[in-house]
Scaffold this motif. Structure first.
Motif, mmCIF file in Angstrom:
data_model
loop_
_atom_site.group_PDB
_atom_site.id
_atom_site.type_symbol
_atom_site.label_atom_id
_atom_site.label_comp_id
_atom_site.label_asym_id
_atom_site.label_seq_id
_atom_site.Cartn_x
_atom_site.Cartn_y
_atom_site.Cartn_z
ATOM 1 N N GLY A 123 1.143 -19.430 58.449
ATOM 2 C CA GLY A 123 0.956 -20.461 59.454
ATOM 3 C C GLY A 123 2.200 -20.749 60.260
ATOM 4 O O GLY A 123 2.198 -21.662 61.083
ATOM 5 N N TRP A 124 3.260 -19.993 60.046
ATOM 6 C CA TRP A 124 4.466 -20.147 60.853
ATOM 7 C C TRP A 124 5.114 -18.775 61.011
ATOM 8 O O TRP A 124 4.945 -17.887 60.184
ATOM 9 N N ALA A 125 5.847 -18.632 62.094
ATOM 10 C CA ALA A 125 6.541 -17.378 62.383
ATOM 11 C C ALA A 125 7.720 -17.694 63.289
ATOM 12 O O ALA A 125 7.841 -18.808 63.814
ATOM 13 N N ARG A 126 8.587 -16.726 63.482
ATOM 14 C CA ARG A 126 9.737 -16.880 64.374
ATOM 15 C C ARG A 126 9.466 -16.181 65.701
ATOM 16 O O ARG A 126 8.621 -15.297 65.790
ATOM 17 N N GLU A 127 10.168 -16.606 66.695
ATOM 18 C CA GLU A 127 10.018 -15.998 68.009
ATOM 19 C C GLU A 127 10.321 -14.498 67.931
ATOM 20 O O GLU A 127 11.239 -14.069 67.240
ATOM 21 N N LEU A 143 -7.439 -11.542 66.631
ATOM 22 C CA LEU A 143 -6.524 -11.969 67.685
ATOM 23 C C LEU A 143 -5.105 -11.639 67.244
ATOM 24 O O LEU A 143 -4.582 -12.235 66.299
ATOM 25 N N ARG A 144 -4.493 -10.684 67.935
ATOM 26 C CA ARG A 144 -3.123 -10.284 67.593
ATOM 27 C C ARG A 144 -2.166 -10.890 68.609
ATOM 28 O O ARG A 144 -2.283 -10.661 69.814
ATOM 29 N N LEU A 145 -1.210 -11.645 68.087
ATOM 30 C CA LEU A 145 -0.186 -12.291 68.909
ATOM 31 C C LEU A 145 1.141 -11.606 68.622
ATOM 32 O O LEU A 145 1.708 -11.754 67.540
ATOM 33 N N SER A 146 1.622 -10.834 69.577
ATOM 34 C CA SER A 146 2.871 -10.106 69.399
ATOM 35 C C SER A 146 3.958 -10.721 70.272
ATOM 36 O O SER A 146 3.663 -11.363 71.285
ATOM 37 N N ASN A 147 5.203 -10.492 69.852
ATOM 38 C CA ASN A 147 6.359 -11.025 70.584
ATOM 39 C C ASN A 147 6.172 -12.526 70.861
ATOM 40 O O ASN A 147 6.187 -12.984 71.996
ATOM 41 N N LEU A 148 5.982 -13.270 69.793
ATOM 42 C CA LEU A 148 5.669 -14.691 69.893
ATOM 43 C C LEU A 148 6.780 -15.472 70.597
ATOM 44 O O LEU A 148 7.954 -15.126 70.524
ATOM 45 N N ALA A 197 7.870 -19.815 71.567
ATOM 46 C CA ALA A 197 7.655 -21.183 71.088
ATOM 47 C C ALA A 197 6.454 -21.822 71.771
ATOM 48 O O ALA A 197 5.812 -22.714 71.207
ATOM 49 N N GLY A 198 6.109 -21.365 72.978
ATOM 50 C CA GLY A 198 4.972 -21.936 73.690
ATOM 51 C C GLY A 198 3.630 -21.589 73.072
ATOM 52 O O GLY A 198 2.603 -22.179 73.438
ATOM 53 N N GLU A 199 3.599 -20.644 72.130
ATOM 54 C CA GLU A 199 2.347 -20.259 71.488
ATOM 55 C C GLU A 199 2.082 -21.050 70.213
ATOM 56 O O GLU A 199 1.158 -20.745 69.467
ATOM 57 N N THR A 200 2.885 -22.049 69.976
ATOM 58 C CA THR A 200 2.618 -22.963 68.870
ATOM 59 C C THR A 200 1.393 -23.809 69.196
ATOM 60 O O THR A 200 1.235 -24.294 70.314
ATOM 61 N N GLY A 201 0.515 -23.991 68.219
ATOM 62 C CA GLY A 201 -0.667 -24.818 68.458
ATOM 63 C C GLY A 201 -1.777 -24.521 67.476
ATOM 64 O O GLY A 201 -1.616 -23.755 66.526
ATOM 65 N N GLY A 202 -2.949 -25.151 67.700
ATOM 66 C CA GLY A 202 -4.120 -24.967 66.865
ATOM 67 C C GLY A 202 -5.070 -23.946 67.486
ATOM 68 O O GLY A 202 -5.514 -24.109 68.627
ATOM 69 N N THR A 248 2.815 -22.432 63.858
ATOM 70 C CA THR A 248 4.104 -22.945 64.328
ATOM 71 C C THR A 248 5.045 -21.778 64.555
ATOM 72 O O THR A 248 5.266 -20.964 63.650
ATOM 73 N N VAL A 249 5.585 -21.709 65.768
ATOM 74 C CA VAL A 249 6.533 -20.643 66.124
ATOM 75 C C VAL A 249 7.921 -21.271 66.211
ATOM 76 O O VAL A 249 8.173 -22.121 67.057
ATOM 77 N N GLU A 250 8.798 -20.868 65.310
ATOM 78 C CA GLU A 250 10.145 -21.417 65.262
ATOM 79 C C GLU A 250 11.093 -20.574 66.104
ATOM 80 O O GLU A 250 10.936 -19.351 66.194
ATOM 81 N N PRO A 251 12.078 -21.201 66.744
ATOM 82 C CA PRO A 251 13.033 -20.431 67.559
ATOM 83 C C PRO A 251 13.891 -19.536 66.692
ATOM 84 O O PRO A 251 14.249 -19.879 65.564
ATOM 85 N N ARG A 252 14.225 -18.382 67.230
ATOM 86 C CA ARG A 252 15.062 -17.421 66.518
ATOM 87 C C ARG A 252 16.517 -17.627 66.925
ATOM 88 O O ARG A 252 16.815 -17.813 68.105
ATOM 89 N N LEU A 253 17.417 -17.606 65.942
ATOM 90 C CA LEU A 253 18.839 -17.737 66.224
ATOM 91 C C LEU A 253 19.335 -16.511 66.963
ATOM 92 O O LEU A 253 18.900 -15.390 66.710
ATOM 93 N N ASN A 254 20.286 -16.744 67.899
ATOM 94 C CA ASN A 254 20.869 -15.634 68.633
ATOM 95 C C ASN A 254 21.680 -14.775 67.684
ATOM 96 O O ASN A 254 22.541 -15.261 66.951
ATOM 97 N N ASP A 255 21.381 -13.487 67.696
ATOM 98 C CA ASP A 255 22.047 -12.589 66.756
ATOM 99 C C ASP A 255 23.552 -12.551 66.971
ATOM 100 O O ASP A 255 24.332 -12.562 66.024
ATOM 101 N N SER A 256 23.980 -12.517 68.261
ATOM 102 C CA SER A 256 25.412 -12.465 68.535
ATOM 103 C C SER A 256 26.102 -13.746 68.083
ATOM 104 O O SER A 256 27.200 -13.726 67.532
ATOM 105 N N SER A 257 25.430 -14.893 68.298
ATOM 106 C CA SER A 257 26.019 -16.161 67.850
ATOM 107 C C SER A 257 26.142 -16.193 66.340
ATOM 108 O O SER A 257 27.138 -16.653 65.782
ATOM 109 N N ALA A 258 25.092 -15.690 65.681
ATOM 110 C CA ALA A 258 25.129 -15.677 64.221
ATOM 111 C C ALA A 258 26.260 -14.787 63.715
ATOM 112 O O ALA A 258 27.004 -15.143 62.804
ATOM 113 N N LEU A 259 26.404 -13.599 64.362
ATOM 114 C CA LEU A 259 27.456 -12.696 63.928
ATOM 115 C C LEU A 259 28.837 -13.281 64.183
ATOM 116 O O LEU A 259 29.744 -13.157 63.365
#
Length: 332
Positions: free
Chosen positions: A144-148, A183-188, A190-195, A214-225
């Protein structure tokens, strides 16, 4: 009864005891869905014709006009009903697909093959149950939740069949263009969060309860590194500083101990070097060695005499006695 009819009944009766057709298990389907009935048969001779029918045990009427009322598929007729598709052949596959199932399909379907002199119908058939008006369900293997950027698949199902459904998908009440049961939702985003809900397109009453995604924002890889790099460098610097401080402290402690040891040694051996041994440059041999040696001895003797306590004169001795003694020594 004619001999030909009697022979036909005997052949039909004996063949009916054989399991020449393998039907699927009883099938339950939602109204408006698509159902596939997998079927296989064992031909006893060259098959000339195949049929599917309902409301009849042997799929054969006494008149051609009667056979049309219960036959849903006939290989000799191009098209009887567009909702029934024969996916089989004349060699062993008798699979039938039913699209847009209606209440009239709530029947037992039977297959018939006709060969030279030996037509056969497996009378057991397959039972199809049609349900109507029951709410659909949205299922997913995801929690019921995934990342962008990730993908999620939602499946619209019913209590019976869940394949081939002509459904209508909605998100937060707004209709989506997808119509399939999956229904396949690819490359999610945050706007695709909902019922998410689904329903049979021909029966809005079958709308499912919402499936909340719920689609959670993904952290920027470069920022994380970069954050990891900064933390790593800070840790390394801290370790280096601590190690350097420990080395300096150990060096200072060791140096102080050595200085204390040397100082204690000098204090213990100082008087012996002054009074017992002559200076290194003072040699006892040579033209001046004797004089130097004598001078050293006189110094030592004087020092000893200086350190010795003075002898007290007797109380009875007077100044006159001292003078007298001095004069005597002079005359002598």
């Amino acid at each position: 009864m004619s001999v030909g009819l009697l022979l036909f009944l005997l052949l039909t009766g004996s063949a009916s005891q054989l399991q020449l057709v393998n039907y699927p298990e009883p099938t339950c389907a939602a109204r408006g869905s698509t159902v596939t009935l997998p079927c296989f048969f064992k031909p006893q001779a060259l098959v000339l014709r195949t049929l599917w029918c309902i409301k009849h045990e042997i799929c054969q009427g006494t008149k051609p006009s009667q056979s049309v009322t219960h036959v849903v598929y006939d290989s000799n007729i191009t098209k009887i009903n567009s909702r029934y598709d024969y996916l089989g052949d004349l060699k062993g596959n008798c699979t039938l697909r039913i699209r847009d199932i209606q209440q009239g399909d709530n029947e037992i379907f039977r297959f018939r093959m006709e060969t030279i002199g030996k037509p056969f119908t497996q009378r057991s058939g397959v039972k199809v149950t049609v349900v109507e008006g029951e709410p659909m369900r949205v299922l997913s293997v995801d929690p019921g939740w995934a990342r962008e950027g990730e993908a999620v698949t939602l499946n619209c199902t019913s209590r019976c069949s869940f394949l081939g459904l002509d459904v209508m998908w909605r998100r937060n009440g707004g209709e989506l263009p997808e119509t399939g049961p999956a229904l396949r939702l690819s490359n999610l985003t945050a706007g695709e969060t909902g019922g998410y809900t689904c329903a049979l397109r021909r029966d809005p009453k079958t709308r499912s309860p919402p499936f909340n995604l719920t689609v959670e924002p993904r952290l920027n890889d470069s920022s994380a590194l970069s954050g990891i790099s900064v933390s790593l460098w800070a840790a390394l610097v801290a370790v280096f500083v601590i190690a350097a401080a420990i080395v300096v402290i150990l060096f200072l402690v060791k140096r102080r101990r050595r200085q204390r040891t040397l100082h204690a040694g000098k204090e213990g051996s100082g008087h012996e070097n002054v009074y017992d041994e002559p200076p290194p440059h003072a040699s006892r041999s040579g033209p001046y060695g004797q004089e130097v040696g004598q001078a050293a001895e006189e110094v030592n003797y004087a020092a000893v005499q200086f350190q010795s306590k003075p002898t007290s004169r007797p109380a009875a001795e007077t100044d006159e006695d001292v003078v007298y003694s001095a004069v005597t020594k002079t005359l002598a």
